[in-house]
Scaffold this active site. Sequence first.
Site, PDB file in Angstrom:
ATOM      1  N   ARG A  23       0.783  -1.249   0.000  1.00 60.20           N
ATOM      2  CA  ARG A  23       0.000   0.000   0.000  1.00 60.20           C
ATOM      3  C   ARG A  23       0.808   1.289   0.000  1.00 60.20           C
ATOM      4  O   ARG A  23       0.236   2.377  -0.136  1.00 60.20           O
ATOM      5  CB  ARG A  23      -0.970   0.072   1.191  1.00 60.20           C
ATOM      6  N   ASP A  24       2.122   1.227   0.177  1.00 57.35           N
ATOM      7  CA  ASP A  24       2.886   2.472   0.295  1.00 57.35           C
ATOM      8  C   ASP A  24       4.178   2.403  -0.519  1.00 57.35           C
ATOM      9  O   ASP A  24       5.240   2.811  -0.052  1.00 57.35           O
ATOM     10  CB  ASP A  24       3.194   2.742   1.775  1.00 57.35           C
ATOM     11  N   ILE A  25       4.061   1.899  -1.740  1.00 52.52           N
ATOM     12  CA  ILE A  25       5.228   1.789  -2.623  1.00 52.52           C
ATOM     13  C   ILE A  25       5.473   3.146  -3.278  1.00 52.52           C
ATOM     14  O   ILE A  25       4.638   3.652  -4.022  1.00 52.52           O
ATOM     15  CB  ILE A  25       5.005   0.692  -3.682  1.00 52.52           C
TER      16      ILE A  25
ATOM     17  N   ASN B 247      10.508   4.708  -0.246  1.00 56.48           N
ATOM     18  CA  ASN B 247      10.472   3.384   0.373  1.00 56.48           C
ATOM     19  C   ASN B 247      11.192   2.322  -0.458  1.00 56.48           C
ATOM     20  O   ASN B 247      10.994   1.128  -0.239  1.00 56.48           O
ATOM     21  CB  ASN B 247       9.022   2.938   0.607  1.00 56.48           C
TER      22      ASN B 247
END
Length: 302
Positions: free
Chosen positions: A157-159, A163
């Site tokens: 969900r947070d690519i 990151n």
Amino acid sequence: MRSPTLTVEDVKKIIDNQESISDLEFLSKGGQKVVFKCKINDDYYTLKFLELSDWDDSGDLNETHDIQSEILARATREIDIMRKCDTPTLVKLGPIGMTLTEYNGKKFLYFSEEFVEGEDLFQILSKRTLSQMEAIQLGIDIATAIEHLWSIGMVHRDIKPKNIMRKMDGTFVLLDTGIAFDTQGKALTQAFHIVGTRIYMSPEQLANIKASLDFRSDLYLLGIVLYESLTGKHPFFTPGINSVQLVSRVIGGEYEPISQLCKDIHPKLERLINRLLSVQPHLRYRSCSSLIQQLKKIREEL
């Protein structure tokens, strides 16, 4: 959620009983964490610290409890994923597991992770775009990480560039699995701000349709990252855009063709990224392995 304020001297006092830790130095700070580099038994690792008691003065005990529970849940999830996923494309857990401690009247949580020597993709893209060969390697490695997460029922969900680390050997590693969505269990909330900022969210994330989230949502985010890596521009964000316009572009699939910004892009690579950026999940790849296979075929043609 704020990251804690800790110095190297503070951390030395907190871990005073850990004789195996040496060569401590500040690494970074952001989001909920402050990160230090250290040596544990002659190998380098990172130590991540999260503060739990920074919210005690908020005046709302229920809200404070909820926030602390959220921080603990995210840290626990991140550690659990690192234990379950054995792939070089996801950061690994270090020898120090989740530890709760108090220092100067404040509660802290800390744990260790593999130290990834290299540079994060955000820093790289602030200086240059990636070559097509580098972008293909990025796609293969992050798709592999997505595949491993999905094998245990998780969606990252947070690519986003911040990151993703590029190692010294040119391969890529996906970081920060603490926000991952468990398709079989309790979902963690995702706090985000979109006013005046780039966003890395799929249409289904923006619509908050958690029940429909699967690995294809992460593939969409990979599509955004690949587009930006090759062109130097986010496909949907432009300076001065408001949040309504930004969401509308994502939902409508409105972006400038990659070939107009990257003239020499291989047509098959452009089609691959366009497919990843399909608004409807079923139009993206049916599996990570099929995406990886296609990326490898394109690499052979370059």
